[in-house]
Design a protein around this motif. Structure first.
Motif, PDB file in Angstrom:
ATOM      1  N   GLU A  47      41.809  42.760  47.845  1.00 48.85           N
ATOM      2  CA  GLU A  47      40.633  43.045  48.675  1.00 48.85           C
ATOM      3  C   GLU A  47      39.714  41.832  48.754  1.00 48.85           C
ATOM      4  N   GLN A 100      38.506  39.717  52.088  1.00 45.54           N
ATOM      5  CA  GLN A 100      37.082  39.574  52.361  1.00 45.54           C
ATOM      6  C   GLN A 100      36.664  38.113  52.467  1.00 45.54           C
ATOM      7  N   HIS A 152      36.211  45.438  43.300  1.00 45.17           N
ATOM      8  CA  HIS A 152      37.232  45.066  44.274  1.00 45.17           C
ATOM      9  C   HIS A 152      38.470  44.497  43.580  1.00 45.17           C
TER      10      HIS A 152
END
Length: 220
Positions: free
Chosen positions: A179, A183, A175
């Motif tokens: 990202e 998250q 990731h």
């Protein structure tokens, strides 16, 4: 200048600096021992060139721009998977014994430092013809120093805070910082700071060293 007793090797070159590519080409083609059949400036162009042109040797920079990150090891893993018998020579400015070990584990057959590539590339090509591995003098010194003095040893993950460890695990899963921020509901600045803090605690100076660490811990 005498002609080589061997047919010219078909070479693909990859580097994100056009001037360096020109220099490599001049060194390679000066004695008719090699012929550059394609060039690439980023990983996508390189993979396309490998799919399009049959070649005898790939000479590539380790760190080139990519959409997500400059991940030279994953590029080498892809090349090794798709072209398992292709000899690869890597040129780099990095000087990390752990990184060199990881490249050699992917069957890289030549490791050169960019500072000495003009003097050592012809010898690397001769080694490739014999089926031997070629390590530049600076690469050999780095690996011997790491062995003799215990440098590049892995530092335990327990030194990290839970939030830093969380970020590192997500980076290992592929990731991006952006990202991970989405998250974990944190700002990109916070995630970036936690990444930098984790790398500092682990004694890692750049993203390539971080990836080596994650790989050797079985996290990537």
């Amino acid at each position: 200048m005498s002609a080589s007793p061997y047919p010219a090797l078909r070479i693909i070159l990859a580097d994100d600096h056009p001037i360096f590519l020109i220099g490599l080409r001049v060194v390679l083609e000066q004695d008719n021992d090699a012929k550059v059949i394609a060039q690439a400036c980023n990983p996508s162009e390189l993979l396309q060139a490998l799919d399009t042109h049959a070649c005898d040797v790939l000479i590539t920079d380790f760190m080139m721009p990519a959409e997500r990150q400059n991940d030279g090891l994953r590029l080498l893993q892809r090349i090794h998977r798709d072209f398992p018998h292709l000899p690869v020579i890597v040129v780099t400015t990095l000087n990390n014994a752990g990184l060199f070990r990881a490249m050699l584990a992917l069957n890289v057959q030549g490791l050169l430092n960019k500072a000495s590539v003009a003097g050592e590339l012809p010898a690397a090509i001769r080694s490739i013809r014999r089926g031997d591995v070629f390590l530049a003098d600076s690469v050999q010194r780095a690996m011997l120093d790491a062995r003799d003095h215990g440098t590049n040893r892995l530092i335990p993950l327990e030194q990290l805070s839970p939030k830093e460890l969380e970020v590192i695990r997500l980076l290992a899963a592929g990731h991006s910082v952006g990202e991970i921020a989405l998250q974990l509901h944190r700002s990109k600045q916070t995630v970036s700071a936690q990444k930098v803090s984790a790398m500092r605690k682990l004694g890692l100076g750049n993203d390539a060293a971080l990836y080596i660490y994650l790989q050797e811990h079985g996290m990537s």
